[in-house]
Motif scaffolding. Sequence first.
Motif, PDB file in Angstrom:
ATOM      1  N   ALA A  66      -3.813  69.651  24.250  1.00  0.00           N
ATOM      2  CA  ALA A  66      -2.713  70.336  24.374  1.00  0.00           C
ATOM      3  C   ALA A  66      -3.008  70.882  22.500  1.00  0.00           C
ATOM      4  CB  ALA A  66      -1.499  69.682  24.844  1.00  0.00           C
ATOM      5  N   THR A  67      -2.438  72.120  22.424  1.00  0.00           N
ATOM      6  CA  THR A  67      -2.405  72.667  21.326  1.00  0.00           C
ATOM      7  C   THR A  67      -0.859  71.590  20.364  1.00  0.00           C
ATOM      8  OG1 THR A  67      -0.608  74.092  21.691  1.00  0.00           O
ATOM      9  CG2 THR A  67      -3.358  74.155  21.470  1.00  0.00           C
ATOM     10  N   ASP A  68      -0.210  72.229  18.908  1.00  0.00           N
ATOM     11  CA  ASP A  68       0.766  72.102  18.564  1.00  0.00           C
ATOM     12  C   ASP A  68       2.031  72.333  18.913  1.00  0.00           C
ATOM     13  OD1 ASP A  68      -0.335  69.519  16.354  1.00  0.00           O
ATOM     14  OD2 ASP A  68      -1.330  71.073  14.873  1.00  0.00           O
ATOM     15  N   ALA A  69       1.897  73.746  19.641  1.00  0.00           N
ATOM     16  CA  ALA A  69       2.410  74.567  19.807  1.00  0.00           C
ATOM     17  C   ALA A  69       2.814  73.734  20.898  1.00  0.00           C
ATOM     18  CB  ALA A  69       1.758  75.809  19.510  1.00  0.00           C
ATOM     19  N   GLN A  70       2.203  73.878  21.798  1.00  0.00           N
ATOM     20  CA  GLN A  70       2.105  73.084  23.285  1.00  0.00           C
ATOM     21  C   GLN A  70       2.740  71.681  23.202  1.00  0.00           C
ATOM     22  OE1 GLN A  70      -1.929  73.615  24.692  1.00  0.00           O
ATOM     23  NE2 GLN A  70      -1.199  75.109  25.960  1.00  0.00           N
ATOM     24  N   VAL A  71       2.698  70.835  22.597  1.00  0.00           N
ATOM     25  CA  VAL A  71       3.499  69.754  22.431  1.00  0.00           C
ATOM     26  C   VAL A  71       5.120  70.064  22.081  1.00  0.00           C
ATOM     27  CG1 VAL A  71       3.723  67.348  21.653  1.00  0.00           C
ATOM     28  CG2 VAL A  71       1.220  68.274  22.474  1.00  0.00           C
ATOM     29  N   LEU A  72       5.116  70.827  21.045  1.00  0.00           N
ATOM     30  CA  LEU A  72       5.980  71.238  20.491  1.00  0.00           C
ATOM     31  C   LEU A  72       7.255  71.135  21.457  1.00  0.00           C
ATOM     32  CD1 LEU A  72       7.605  70.826  17.980  1.00  0.00           C
ATOM     33  CD2 LEU A  72       7.579  73.394  16.995  1.00  0.00           C
ATOM     34  N   ALA A  73       6.764  72.451  22.349  1.00  0.00           N
ATOM     35  CA  ALA A  73       7.406  73.109  23.301  1.00  0.00           C
ATOM     36  C   ALA A  73       7.849  71.693  24.270  1.00  0.00           C
ATOM     37  CB  ALA A  73       6.286  74.471  24.066  1.00  0.00           C
ATOM     38  N   PHE A  74       7.071  71.927  24.924  1.00  0.00           N
ATOM     39  CA  PHE A  74       7.289  70.559  25.629  1.00  0.00           C
ATOM     40  C   PHE A  74       9.158  69.290  25.180  1.00  0.00           C
ATOM     41  CE2 PHE A  74       7.056  66.263  26.284  1.00  0.00           C
ATOM     42  CZ  PHE A  74       7.650  65.962  28.050  1.00  0.00           C
ATOM     43  N   ALA A  75       8.769  68.829  23.852  1.00  0.00           N
ATOM     44  CA  ALA A  75       9.573  68.475  22.627  1.00  0.00           C
ATOM     45  C   ALA A  75      10.919  69.024  23.152  1.00  0.00           C
ATOM     46  CB  ALA A  75       9.265  68.058  22.113  1.00  0.00           C
ATOM     47  N   GLU A  76      10.567  70.388  23.138  1.00  0.00           N
ATOM     48  CA  GLU A  76      12.107  71.463  22.487  1.00  0.00           C
ATOM     49  C   GLU A  76      12.414  71.230  24.182  1.00  0.00           C
ATOM     50  OE1 GLU A  76      10.525  74.579  20.614  1.00  0.00           O
ATOM     51  OE2 GLU A  76      11.108  73.699  18.918  1.00  0.00           O
ATOM     52  N   ARG A  77      11.742  71.524  25.079  1.00  0.00           N
ATOM     53  CA  ARG A  77      12.260  71.815  26.526  1.00  0.00           C
ATOM     54  C   ARG A  77      12.912  69.989  26.728  1.00  0.00           C
ATOM     55  NH1 ARG A  77       8.197  73.409  28.247  1.00  0.00           N
ATOM     56  NH2 ARG A  77       7.262  71.302  29.540  1.00  0.00           N
ATOM     57  N   ALA A  78      12.952  69.200  26.672  1.00  0.00           N
ATOM     58  CA  ALA A  78      12.927  68.329  27.151  1.00  0.00           C
ATOM     59  C   ALA A  78      14.708  68.040  26.625  1.00  0.00           C
ATOM     60  CB  ALA A  78      12.109  66.477  26.722  1.00  0.00           C
ATOM     61  N   VAL A  79      14.779  68.378  25.208  1.00  0.00           N
ATOM     62  CA  VAL A  79      15.753  68.228  24.709  1.00  0.00           C
ATOM     63  C   VAL A  79      16.585  69.133  25.032  1.00  0.00           C
ATOM     64  CG1 VAL A  79      16.860  68.737  21.824  1.00  0.00           C
ATOM     65  CG2 VAL A  79      15.270  67.842  22.291  1.00  0.00           C
ATOM     66  N   HIS A  80      16.327  70.317  25.739  1.00  0.00           N
ATOM     67  CA  HIS A  80      17.056  71.385  25.860  1.00  0.00           C
ATOM     68  C   HIS A  80      17.923  70.974  27.366  1.00  0.00           C
ATOM     69  CE1 HIS A  80      19.372  74.943  26.633  1.00  0.00           C
ATOM     70  NE2 HIS A  80      18.703  74.605  27.692  1.00  0.00           N
ATOM     71  N   LYS A  81      16.888  70.356  27.811  1.00  0.00           N
ATOM     72  CA  LYS A  81      17.543  69.169  29.143  1.00  0.00           C
ATOM     73  C   LYS A  81      18.439  68.242  28.908  1.00  0.00           C
ATOM     74  CE  LYS A  81      14.428  72.388  32.490  1.00  0.00           C
ATOM     75  NZ  LYS A  81      15.310  73.370  33.582  1.00  0.00           N
ATOM     76  N   VAL A  82      17.970  67.398  28.226  1.00  0.00           N
ATOM     77  CA  VAL A  82      19.332  66.483  27.973  1.00  0.00           C
ATOM     78  C   VAL A  82      20.256  67.367  27.073  1.00  0.00           C
ATOM     79  CG1 VAL A  82      19.517  64.923  26.893  1.00  0.00           C
ATOM     80  CG2 VAL A  82      17.976  65.155  27.691  1.00  0.00           C
ATOM     81  N   ARG A  83      20.641  67.739  26.239  1.00  0.00           N
ATOM     82  CA  ARG A  83      21.611  68.407  26.250  1.00  0.00           C
ATOM     83  C   ARG A  83      22.435  69.024  27.167  1.00  0.00           C
ATOM     84  NH1 ARG A  83      25.693  70.970  25.027  1.00  0.00           N
ATOM     85  NH2 ARG A  83      26.831  71.104  23.937  1.00  0.00           N
TER      86      ARG A  83
END
Length: 326
Positions: free
Chosen positions: A237-254
């Motif tokens: 995965a690219t840096d952008a894909q990994v970052l997008a995954f992380a931000e999605r998880a943060v949003h879901k937990v919020r």
Amino acid sequence: MINLDKKIVIQALDCGLQALLVINARDKALPVVYVNPAFETLTGLDASEVIGAGIDELIMDGELPERVDARVGDRPADGDRNLEQAWKLKAGGSVRLNVRLSALYERPGTPSFWLLTEVARADSSPGEAALRHALHDARRRLKSLERTDPAAGVADPAGFMEVLQRDWSIARREQRRLGIVVFQVDCLDAYRDVFGRHAADSLLRKIGHLISGLLRRAGDFGAWLGDGQFAVLIGSATDAQVLAFAERAVHKVRNLAIHHPRSPIARFVTLSFGSATEVPAWTAASNTLLEHVQEQLVRRQAEAAASRADNAPSFTTQTDLQRITR
């Protein structure tokens, strides 16, 4: 023809009841690049002890596969032949086996890897073979239980480091990118102080389940690191894909909207994270990427705390303070 993902092929090999190992045929030391769980059961050696070791360190007696030189036109002795070997046991001594040597090709021509597959123990009976297969299944189930953290409900730190080392070796060999995300449950100790240990464990299981549910590919892997941290391995995965995954998880937990009365960040439980990807260098250790991500997480948390402090309201008079706190 269906093209199978390499991760699926490895999972299929992992399920095999016969011990097998794969050797890099073009490296002078003939290092081991893969062993399956049945090999671990038979020899007592963990994959982490074997991957990277030369084949002569594992086979104590018998014919060894030969190194292949891709620059030489003469082909080595043909693969797909039976050998008798004595494989090293962790407890001491060896076990004599009849094994099948097979050539593996990345492209037509000379072999790139050798596959050694257990055919039978030279001195075993059918009853002993059946017993060993049962022990293999039991060991695999036990290993799965041992690698699960009871509080978080996902793989524990030891399980994560085991998978990280395996995936790091594969990514280094194939020069593929490997990504890691480390999530921090913000102000977990304060949450535990308010609601108690059982509520905190329930919170961790919810977050662990949520993160695991976001993993879409068979090779992606999530685990609990301890100290309020979850980690995720993402392959190719690219840096952008990994970052997008992380931000999605943060949003879901919020969006779970789990009330946290003592968090200085928000009214609800939140996550902080660090992330990075890397194509492993041949001399780099697997824990360097994890350490880099954890350091990035600490920096981000410090920067966020400093930003909150800068933006906090200032009270210039006692009257202002009284008005705010009423």
